[in-house]
Design an enzyme around this catalytic site. Structure first.
Site, short mmCIF file in Angstrom:
data_model
loop_
_atom_site.label_atom_id
_atom_site.label_comp_id
_atom_site.label_asym_id
_atom_site.label_seq_id
_atom_site.Cartn_x
_atom_site.Cartn_y
_atom_site.Cartn_z
N SER A 1 0.95 -1.32 0.05
CA SER A 1 -0.01 -0.14 -0.18
C SER A 1 1.00 1.17 0.00
CB SER A 1 -0.91 -0.05 1.30
OG SER A 1 -0.35 0.47 2.35
N ASP A 2 0.33 2.28 -0.70
CA ASP A 2 0.95 3.50 -0.38
C ASP A 2 0.75 3.66 0.91
OD1 ASP A 2 2.10 6.01 -0.46
OD2 ASP A 2 1.15 6.71 -2.47
N TRP A 3 1.16 4.54 1.78
CA TRP A 3 1.38 4.88 3.11
C TRP A 3 -0.01 5.59 3.51
CZ3 TRP A 3 5.14 2.39 1.34
CH2 TRP A 3 6.15 1.92 2.24
N GLY B 1 -2.76 4.05 2.75
CA GLY B 1 -3.44 3.93 1.67
C GLY B 1 -4.74 2.76 1.95
#
Length: 732
Positions: A263-265, A267
């Site tokens: 995941s993006d941080w 996300g």
């Protein structure tokens, strides 16, 4: 003596027994990765598998200590290793040994149109990651430059999916050969920073398949990228960090991706979707799991305790957990526990050399009236350098890609090294500090004084080199914010115009990851666009300006004359930045040059454009045959001659157009390119194989790529608008 003898005998027996006990396969570096994965899975508890799937700090995810399986250490890229931060906060750790080489921005790499340099980049940057003990490089990025105001475009590779994919593949291959996983980002549709956490992207099936996904697909199927980072926006009703349609159906099932989706941080947003919709490792943003707010500990992540509960309650099958754990283990065995992972190096001479070479080929010469460049040292006696970017460290700022460098050579330093006391400097304007998602308020009186000083010095100069453009402040080229409009900020347009009234010999040098308006273009003689050149910025720039290096960069994005010429503004706010939390990609497949060409809008500088200090002549293109079938190929060949007086490199660009189609198509699209080096008077033949894949489009009727029989035209170009020759053929 008996006691000693017994102890010795016991040790000998233990050693014999140990030698006879088979080594666990997962610890055997000579075993296949898949064998190691399956052996490790068979030994792990449910909780240990869960632990693999979420952060345990800002930039690490757990291994299995009981089995000696290492954790994954990640760090932001893609232009260098980020400075160390604390385990549980975003504060810098204040290490004294984490200063690195800043490599040029990925827009600069794309501007080289040189696949070999991309491999050099991937090798060098991954060696620095390996030396710092990192397993996952968070980059590169192949998100398409849909919006010229996007604050993060400098991390990506332009507006065309073919170019972006071709330039990303060698980077990934070289990095992963060193045992460092690339985490390709941001998958997908992360085309604006405005409302990035909540915006719903309404995009057509065809645009998705032809424009926004092909570069990612190429990196999966040709580069074999090991990890993929999801993006923040919403598509098809789900956040893209856990999106069943994109991650499970397209990425993993259709494309065969066998790595881990990270995941993006911050996300991930939902327990069930995180568990079932394709996410494998959940990383976070606001968690401080050990020192402050324990209600937000790492065990509360969606892929932590909540996921384990779903497994134990039988609401999610164990096969889902095993698949996720296997993907993470696969990544660990490819990187952290890869016996062939390189030791690497940091700030080596070879890395600075790579930085310089990439920058030299990425700088684009946009204007050279009267041959004002290259600038001979004896031609002008009083050279005035004006501009904040002449002295600014452009590795600072930009958000997550900010770098802590050991050395940065500024443009002013580089020019002084060549032209010495002939150089004078005036700042001219000021941009403030590089603040994240914010702008510093500037004193109008101070700005006025800086401008007046520059204009006064201009009256005494024989030539002015204006060094400006964008920087990595908030609302410039910076994560979490987009630019407010298409113009250069901080009064630069007005300053350049006023300088031009005083001195006719002006060369404008710009930095930045995006296109911008150039209303002063007819008032200046020369222009170079540099993107971001990294640690060797000043040396690189001075070598091009002085003529030691012949510029050969070509634009990976279109420079429009005005903001509303871009297709993303065709429907007003509806198409950017969106209305009611939804942005509509009404332009469909007509992104970048596809829009300008089809709608007959003249750009300021077209896609693929770039001048040289020499000239090139193209011969007439020839085809190996005039007819092909969709499973065959045709070879196109063209001779290119350096007709000038200095050695240079030319990018030969191949576009293909469908003469008649059942569904509308752009006039022509990039399908290949070659960069060729030529001495004065030298001729080389450049050849391209044209296959059925180059002729296809996504049919909204069949929901698949199709190749229609009929006539096609091959365009051999020096830029998208500079067609040097054509050849027509038929597909049966």
């Amino acid at each position: 003596m008996k006691i000693l003898l017994s102890a010795t005998l016991a040790l000998a027996l233990a050693a014999t027994a140990s030698a006879q006990t088979p080594k666990p396969v997962y610890l055997d570096p000579n075993a296949s990765v898949e064998a190691r994965v399956q052996d490790a899975l068979s030994r792990m508890t449910t909780h240990e598998k869960i632990q693999l799937l979420h952060a345990q700090s800002k930039f690490t995810s757990a291994g299995v200590p009981r089995l000696g399986i290492r954790q994954l250490n990640m760090s932001d890229g893609p232009h260098g290793v980020r400075a160390e931060v604390d385990w549980n906060t975003w504060e810098t750790a204040n290490w004294t040994n984490d200063s690195i080489v800043a490599f040029p921005s990925l827009t600069c790499l794309a501007s080289t149109w040189n696949r070999d340099l991309s491999a050099v980049y991937g090798n060098a940057v991954s060696e620095e990651f390996a030396f710092r003990g990192k397993d996952v490089l968070l980059g590169p990025g192949t998100t398409i430059a849909r919006v010229p105001l996007n604050g993060r475009s400098f991390e990506y590779m332009g507006e065309d999916p073919y170019l972006a994919g071709e330039m990303a593949v060698p980077y990934i291959q070289s990095a992963q050969k060193n045992g460092v996983a690339c985490c390709l980002k941001h998958f997908a549709l992360n085309n604006q920073e405005w409302d990035r956490f909540t915006v719903n992207v309404n995009v057509g099936e065809r645009a998705l398949r032809e424009i926004y996904l092909p570069a990612f697909k190429k990196c999966v199927q040709q580069a074999g990228v090991w990890t993929m980072m999801g993006s923040y926006p919403i598509w098809n009703g789900q956040h893209l960090c856990h999106n069943d349609s994109l991650l499970n159906k397209i990425l993993k099932k259709e494309w065969g991706f066998d790595g881990a989706v990270i995941s993006d941080w911050g996300g991930a947003h939902d327990d069930w979707q995180a568990a079932t919709c394709g996410l494998d490792i959940e990383m976070g943003t606001d968690t401080n799991g050990k020192t402050e707010d324990k209600s937000k500990g790492y065990n509360t992540y969606h892929l932590a305790d909540p996921f384990e509960a779903l497994i134990k309650e039988g609401k999610v099958p164990m096969s889902v957990l095993n698949d996720k754990a296997a993907r993470v283990l696969r990544t660990i065995f490819r990187t952290a526990m890869n016996a062939n992972k390189v030791i690497g190096s940091q700030c080596s001479e070879a890395h600075y050399d790579a930085c310089r070479k990439i920058g030299e080929e990425g700088i684009v010469l946009l204007k050279n009236q009267g041959g004002i460049l290259p600038l001979q040292s004896n031609r002008y006696q009083r050279i005035l350098v004006v501009g904040d970017n002449a002295t600014r460290n452009m590795s600072e700022g930009g958000g997550s890609s900010e770098l802590k460098t050991k050395m940065d050579i500024s443009p002013l330093q580089g020019l002084k090294a060549v032209y010495g006391d002939k150089i004078d400097y005036a700042q001219g304007y000021y941009t403030g500090r590089a603040l994240y998602a914010d702008q510093e308020k500037l004193n109008p009186d101070s700005l006025k004084k800086l401008k007046e000083e520059a204009l006064e010095k201009a009256r005494k100069a024989d030539l002015i080199i204006f060094i400006g453009g964008l920087n990595k402040n908030g609302y410039q080229d910076c994560e979490a914010s987009d630019r407010k409009d298409y113009n250069l900020s901080f009064g630069q347009n007005e300053l350049i115009a006023d300088l031009a009234k005083i001195q006719k010999n002006i060369v404008v040098v710009t930095f930045g990851g995006n296109a911008f308006a150039t209303p002063w273009i007819n008032s200046i003689k020369g222009m170079l666009h540099c993107w971001y050149l990294g640690s060797m910025s000043g040396t690189t720039l001075s070598e091009v300006i002085s003529g030691k290096v012949n510029p050969s960069g070509k634009l990976p994005v279109t420079f429009a004359k005005k903001q509303n010429d871009y297709s993303c503004f065709v429907s007003g706010k509806r198409s950017y930045p969106g209305v009611n939390d939804t942005v509509y990609y009404d332009e469909g497949i007509y992104v970048g040059y596809r829009w300008f060409n089809t709608k007959k809008i003249e750009p300021q500088f077209p896609f693929g454009y770039g001048l040289s200090y020499t000239t090139f002549k193209y011969g007439k293109p020839s085809l190996s045959t005039s007819t092909m079938n969709k499973d065959g190929k045709i070879t196109l060949s063209v001779a290119v001659t350096n007709t000038g007086k200095v050695a240079g490199k030319e990018v030969v660009e191949l576009f293909i157009g469908d003469e008649k189609s059942a569904e509308e198509r752009p006039v022509k699209e990039l399908k290949n390119f070659r960069k060729v080096s030529l001495n004065p008077g030298e001729t080389k033949t450049v050849s391209f194989d044209i296959t059925g894949e180059d002729l296809q489009y996504w049919s909204t009727k069949t929901h698949n790529f199709v190749v229609e029989p009929g006539k096609f035209k091959a365009y051999v170009c020096a830029s998208e608008t500079d067609v040097r020759g054509t050849a027509t053929f038929t597909c049966e």
